[in-house]
Motif scaffolding. Structure first.
Motif, PDB file in Angstrom:
ATOM      1  N   ASN A 153      39.894  51.163  44.886  1.00  0.00           N
ATOM      2  CA  ASN A 153      39.548  51.232  46.308  1.00  0.00           C
ATOM      3  C   ASN A 153      40.789  51.011  47.175  1.00  0.00           C
ATOM      4  OD1 ASN A 153      36.413  51.156  46.068  1.00  0.00           O
ATOM      5  ND2 ASN A 153      37.115  49.460  44.790  1.00  0.00           N
ATOM      6  N   GLU A 154      40.613  51.143  48.483  1.00  0.00           N
ATOM      7  CA  GLU A 154      41.701  50.894  49.418  1.00  0.00           C
ATOM      8  C   GLU A 154      41.619  49.498  50.017  1.00  0.00           C
ATOM      9  OE1 GLU A 154      41.791  54.018  52.276  1.00  0.00           O
ATOM     10  OE2 GLU A 154      42.333  55.569  50.804  1.00  0.00           O
ATOM     11  N   ALA A 155      40.704  48.688  49.505  1.00  0.00           N
ATOM     12  CA  ALA A 155      40.538  47.315  49.976  1.00  0.00           C
ATOM     13  C   ALA A 155      40.410  46.397  48.770  1.00  0.00           C
ATOM     14  CB  ALA A 155      39.300  47.206  50.868  1.00  0.00           C
ATOM     15  N   PRO A 156      40.728  45.113  48.922  1.00  0.00           N
ATOM     16  CA  PRO A 156      40.599  44.179  47.807  1.00  0.00           C
ATOM     17  C   PRO A 156      39.146  43.896  47.465  1.00  0.00           C
ATOM     18  CG  PRO A 156      41.262  43.006  49.792  1.00  0.00           C
ATOM     19  CD  PRO A 156      41.306  44.468  50.114  1.00  0.00           C
ATOM     20  N   LEU A 157      38.904  43.444  46.241  1.00  0.00           N
ATOM     21  CA  LEU A 157      37.563  43.048  45.824  1.00  0.00           C
ATOM     22  C   LEU A 157      37.669  41.789  44.969  1.00  0.00           C
ATOM     23  CD1 LEU A 157      37.358  43.936  42.626  1.00  0.00           C
ATOM     24  CD2 LEU A 157      36.859  46.171  43.578  1.00  0.00           C
ATOM     25  N   THR A 158      36.528  41.161  44.741  1.00  0.00           N
ATOM     26  CA  THR A 158      36.501  39.888  44.029  1.00  0.00           C
ATOM     27  C   THR A 158      35.688  39.993  42.745  1.00  0.00           C
ATOM     28  OG1 THR A 158      36.689  38.642  46.097  1.00  0.00           O
ATOM     29  CG2 THR A 158      35.847  37.449  44.183  1.00  0.00           C
ATOM     30  N   ILE A 159      36.205  39.420  41.671  1.00  0.00           N
ATOM     31  CA  ILE A 159      35.440  39.220  40.446  1.00  0.00           C
ATOM     32  C   ILE A 159      35.534  37.741  40.090  1.00  0.00           C
ATOM     33  CG2 ILE A 159      35.812  41.559  39.589  1.00  0.00           C
ATOM     34  CD1 ILE A 159      37.927  40.420  37.684  1.00  0.00           C
ATOM     35  N   ILE A 160      34.673  37.298  39.200  1.00  0.00           N
ATOM     36  CA  ILE A 160      34.681  35.911  38.761  1.00  0.00           C
ATOM     37  C   ILE A 160      34.915  35.889  37.253  1.00  0.00           C
ATOM     38  CG2 ILE A 160      33.375  33.757  38.599  1.00  0.00           C
ATOM     39  CD1 ILE A 160      31.772  34.673  41.039  1.00  0.00           C
ATOM     40  N   VAL A 161      35.953  35.192  36.837  1.00  0.00           N
ATOM     41  CA  VAL A 161      36.292  35.078  35.415  1.00  0.00           C
ATOM     42  C   VAL A 161      36.325  33.599  35.064  1.00  0.00           C
ATOM     43  CG1 VAL A 161      37.939  35.617  33.604  1.00  0.00           C
ATOM     44  CG2 VAL A 161      37.648  37.194  35.525  1.00  0.00           C
ATOM     45  N   ASP A 162      35.483  33.211  34.117  1.00  0.00           N
ATOM     46  CA  ASP A 162      35.390  31.799  33.726  1.00  0.00           C
ATOM     47  C   ASP A 162      35.136  30.901  34.940  1.00  0.00           C
ATOM     48  OD1 ASP A 162      35.702  32.274  31.033  1.00  0.00           O
ATOM     49  OD2 ASP A 162      37.874  32.105  31.104  1.00  0.00           O
ATOM     50  N   ASP A 163      34.283  31.389  35.839  1.00  0.00           N
ATOM     51  CA  ASP A 163      33.859  30.636  37.022  1.00  0.00           C
ATOM     52  C   ASP A 163      34.961  30.478  38.069  1.00  0.00           C
ATOM     53  OD1 ASP A 163      31.476  29.578  38.113  1.00  0.00           O
ATOM     54  OD2 ASP A 163      32.259  27.550  37.933  1.00  0.00           O
ATOM     55  N   LEU A 164      36.055  31.217  37.930  1.00  0.00           N
ATOM     56  CA  LEU A 164      37.113  31.209  38.933  1.00  0.00           C
ATOM     57  C   LEU A 164      37.158  32.556  39.634  1.00  0.00           C
ATOM     58  CD1 LEU A 164      39.987  29.466  36.936  1.00  0.00           C
ATOM     59  CD2 LEU A 164      38.505  28.429  38.665  1.00  0.00           C
ATOM     60  N   GLU A 165      37.194  32.525  40.975  1.00  0.00           N
ATOM     61  CA  GLU A 165      37.244  33.776  41.732  1.00  0.00           C
ATOM     62  C   GLU A 165      38.636  34.393  41.624  1.00  0.00           C
ATOM     63  OE1 GLU A 165      35.863  33.656  45.712  1.00  0.00           O
ATOM     64  OE2 GLU A 165      33.939  32.711  45.193  1.00  0.00           O
ATOM     65  N   LEU A 166      38.650  35.696  41.415  1.00  0.00           N
ATOM     66  CA  LEU A 166      39.898  36.429  41.265  1.00  0.00           C
ATOM     67  C   LEU A 166      39.857  37.638  42.192  1.00  0.00           C
ATOM     68  CD1 LEU A 166      42.546  36.897  39.560  1.00  0.00           C
ATOM     69  CD2 LEU A 166      41.133  38.328  38.085  1.00  0.00           C
ATOM     70  N   GLU A 167      40.860  37.769  43.038  1.00  0.00           N
ATOM     71  CA  GLU A 167      40.911  38.905  43.956  1.00  0.00           C
ATOM     72  C   GLU A 167      41.827  39.979  43.392  1.00  0.00           C
ATOM     73  OE1 GLU A 167      40.631  38.776  48.500  1.00  0.00           O
ATOM     74  OE2 GLU A 167      42.797  39.030  48.158  1.00  0.00           O
ATOM     75  N   LEU A 168      41.291  41.169  43.301  1.00  0.00           N
ATOM     76  CA  LEU A 168      42.075  42.318  42.867  1.00  0.00           C
ATOM     77  C   LEU A 168      42.422  43.157  44.087  1.00  0.00           C
ATOM     78  CD1 LEU A 168      40.440  43.792  39.617  1.00  0.00           C
ATOM     79  CD2 LEU A 168      42.571  42.512  39.815  1.00  0.00           C
ATOM     80  N   GLU A 169      43.702  43.330  44.313  1.00  0.00           N
ATOM     81  CA  GLU A 169      44.158  44.170  45.406  1.00  0.00           C
ATOM     82  C   GLU A 169      43.997  45.646  45.023  1.00  0.00           C
ATOM     83  OE1 GLU A 169      45.103  43.176  48.351  1.00  0.00           O
ATOM     84  OE2 GLU A 169      44.985  41.028  47.908  1.00  0.00           O
TER      85      GLU A 169
END
Length: 282
Positions: free
Chosen positions: A41-57
């Motif tokens: 995408n052209e915007a960041p998104l969030t996933i959760i790995v091992d209960d920690l939020e991770l932002e992918l640009e």
């Protein structure tokens, strides 16, 4: 868009989707799979790995394995994903070809987030289009073609990871020692907890390993081993119903009290306190 290749005789699976949040449960199985997660995408998104939020640009990708707990509950944009299991492509058996273990997969460090540079974006997008096209060509060599394309993605991503995540002053053989150490820790941390154990498997001295990680500006090898053990303990407490004694034995502790002391030293909480804390947060 969702594609899946499977071979029931081998139990092999390869999947491709442009929206893993909606398609995750539509695949035959996602258990025991390794995943590439790619924000196209052209915007960041969030996933959760091992209960920690991770932002992918935008144009970043990350790899996760079946050892990690991944949630897309906070992912509000389509997230492309490629998933495969050991039966389709065993990265351990093919490590000499792709040299990815300990860098892309089964490492003990932070998650490998890779940025696709603008000058390589065309190459990655072309790979994606060819991958989609190959799924639409069912014939008796489709599995071989898909495996070749997957290997191409692993190699391209590993090259970027080495450039972006590893100190460039290191020689290739030094990088190889580091990634193999990370991989071995992920495989043996329950039974091998001394740097000397891994030094022996790598045909190095413990001092050589420690010096190399110092040059690499990373945590000492012994700390990496202990933090990997603590991470698995936290995963088991948070994501399973196992009691503290069961977890202690699963992780190779003969005495639950020893496990409790170790856990408190690593997290500043007892296992029970950590369990209560995660329940409160949930």
């Amino acid at each position: 868009m969702r594609y899946e290749y499977k071979d029931p005789k081998l139990g092999s699976i390869l999947g491709l989707t442009d929206d893993i949040k909606n398609d995750n449960l539509r695949f035959t199985s996602t258990e025991n799979t390794i995943k590439f997660l790619w924000n196209r995408n052209e915007a960041p998104l969030t996933i959760i790995v091992d209960d920690l939020e991770l932002e992918l640009e935008p144009n970043q990708l990350v790899t996760v394995t079946y050892l990690q707990y991944v949630s897309f509950s906070k992912t509000d944009l389509p997230l492309s994903a490629i998933l495969f299991n050991r039966e389709f492509y065993c990265i351990s058996d093919h490590d000499s070809e792709v040299s990815c273990n300990g860098i892309l997969f089964f490492g003990t460090q932070d998650l490998p987030i890779i940025s696709v540079p603008s000058d390589q974006l065309k190459k990655f997008n072309l790979w994606f289009d060819v991958f989609v096209e190959e799924f639409a060509t069912p014939d008796n060599i489709q599995g071989d073609m898909l495996q070749m394309l997957l290997k191409r993605l692993i190699i391209m991503s590993t090259r970027l990871a080495k450039e972006q995540l590893i100190v460039k002053t290191l020689k290739n053989d030094q990088i190889d020692v580091i990634r193999k150490f990370n991989y071995l820790v992920d495989m043996h941390y329950k039974t091998k907890r001394k740097v000397s154990d891994y030094a022996e498997m790598l045909f190095k001295s413990p001092k050589t390993l420690s010096n190399l990680f110092s040059i690499y500006n990373q945590k000492p090898p012994q700390q990496i081993i202990l933090e990997r053990l603590a991470l698995e303990a936290k995963r088991l407490i948070h994501f399973t119903d196992k009691q503290n004694q069961e977890i202690a034995f699963d992780l190779g502790f003969n005495d639950p009290a020893h496990f409790s002391r170790f856990f408190k030293k690593m997290t500043q909480m007892t296992p029970s306190e950590y369990r209560e804390n995660t329940l409160e947060v949930a």
